[in-house]
Design an enzyme around this catalytic site. Sequence first.
Site, mmCIF file in Angstrom:
data_model
loop_
_atom_site.group_PDB
_atom_site.id
_atom_site.type_symbol
_atom_site.label_atom_id
_atom_site.label_comp_id
_atom_site.label_asym_id
_atom_site.label_seq_id
_atom_site.Cartn_x
_atom_site.Cartn_y
_atom_site.Cartn_z
ATOM 1 C CG HIS A 99 12.197 -55.974 -26.213
ATOM 2 N ND1 HIS A 99 11.287 -54.942 -26.359
ATOM 3 C CD2 HIS A 99 12.836 -55.740 -25.049
ATOM 4 C CE1 HIS A 99 11.385 -54.119 -25.338
ATOM 5 N NE2 HIS A 99 12.313 -54.589 -24.514
ATOM 6 C CG HIS A 101 15.438 -57.871 -21.859
ATOM 7 N ND1 HIS A 101 16.340 -56.844 -22.048
ATOM 8 C CD2 HIS A 101 14.215 -57.295 -21.856
ATOM 9 C CE1 HIS A 101 15.683 -55.696 -22.145
ATOM 10 N NE2 HIS A 101 14.390 -55.941 -22.028
HETATM 11 P P1 AMP Z 1 12.809 -52.618 -22.236
HETATM 12 O O1 AMP Z 1 13.104 -51.727 -21.051
HETATM 13 O O2 AMP Z 1 12.421 -54.023 -21.834
HETATM 14 O O3 AMP Z 1 11.854 -51.974 -23.197
HETATM 15 O O4 AMP Z 1 14.205 -52.798 -22.958
HETATM 16 C C1 AMP Z 1 14.614 -52.074 -24.087
HETATM 17 C C2 AMP Z 1 16.045 -52.475 -24.346
HETATM 18 O O5 AMP Z 1 16.397 -52.057 -25.648
HETATM 19 C C3 AMP Z 1 17.053 -51.835 -23.381
HETATM 20 O O6 AMP Z 1 17.769 -52.864 -22.688
HETATM 21 C C4 AMP Z 1 17.952 -51.018 -24.290
HETATM 22 O O7 AMP Z 1 19.299 -51.039 -23.890
HETATM 23 C C5 AMP Z 1 17.749 -51.688 -25.640
HETATM 24 N N1 AMP Z 1 17.967 -50.856 -26.799
HETATM 25 C C6 AMP Z 1 17.426 -49.649 -27.055
HETATM 26 N N2 AMP Z 1 17.845 -49.182 -28.247
HETATM 27 C C7 AMP Z 1 18.654 -50.145 -28.775
HETATM 28 C C8 AMP Z 1 19.399 -50.262 -29.976
HETATM 29 N N3 AMP Z 1 19.400 -49.298 -30.915
HETATM 30 N N4 AMP Z 1 20.132 -51.375 -30.174
HETATM 31 C C9 AMP Z 1 20.146 -52.356 -29.248
HETATM 32 N N5 AMP Z 1 19.468 -52.307 -28.083
HETATM 33 C C10 AMP Z 1 18.734 -51.205 -27.849
#
Ligand code: AMP
Length: 138
Positions: A99, A101
């Site tokens: 993903h 950001h």
């Molecule tokens: P990473 O640390 O780069 O893997 O980021 C994962 C991101 O996913 C974090 O910023 C979380 O806040 C976000 N996240 C986790 N679960 C959800 C969800 N159900 N809906 C939206 N964002 C999410």
Amino acid sequence: MSDCIFCKIVEGEIPSVKIYEDDLVLAFMDISPINKGHILVIPKEHHPASSTISEATAGRMFHIGSKTGVALRRALDYDGFNLHLADGACAGQVVMHAHLHVVPRGVEDGFHWNWRHLKYADGEAAETAEKIIAKLKI
Ligand code: AMP
Ligand code: ZN
């Protein structure tokens, strides 16, 4: 992937606040933002790592990341944005579905990347580059 939270979001099995969707990517609001408006852009296909995403989809992710960044600036009065992708747990990746950001930024938002600036010895950068180039598969 049946146990992947982002695949479940793509399938509509878990709710999300969507910003944009097409055949390749989905952009939705991060549930726990660095700044309000923080968006995630994901490939609809499940890829744990960024390197296996097709060029078309990876290109679309970057394109939508930039466009949503501009929309954040215009809609919510931010000054800029960071595009950030963590690949691997050691890099801070928590959700193992790649993903991008899109983090909206303001001049005085109080958030700082913990960035450091190491130094290379003479010739070390070129030596390091040679090693990288030897393993680079495009
Ligand atoms: P990473 O640390 O780069 O893997 O980021 C994962 C991101 O996913 C974090 O910023 C979380 O806040 C976000 N996240 C986790 N679960 C959800 C969800 N159900 N809906 C939206 N964002 C999410
Ligand atoms: Zn997934």
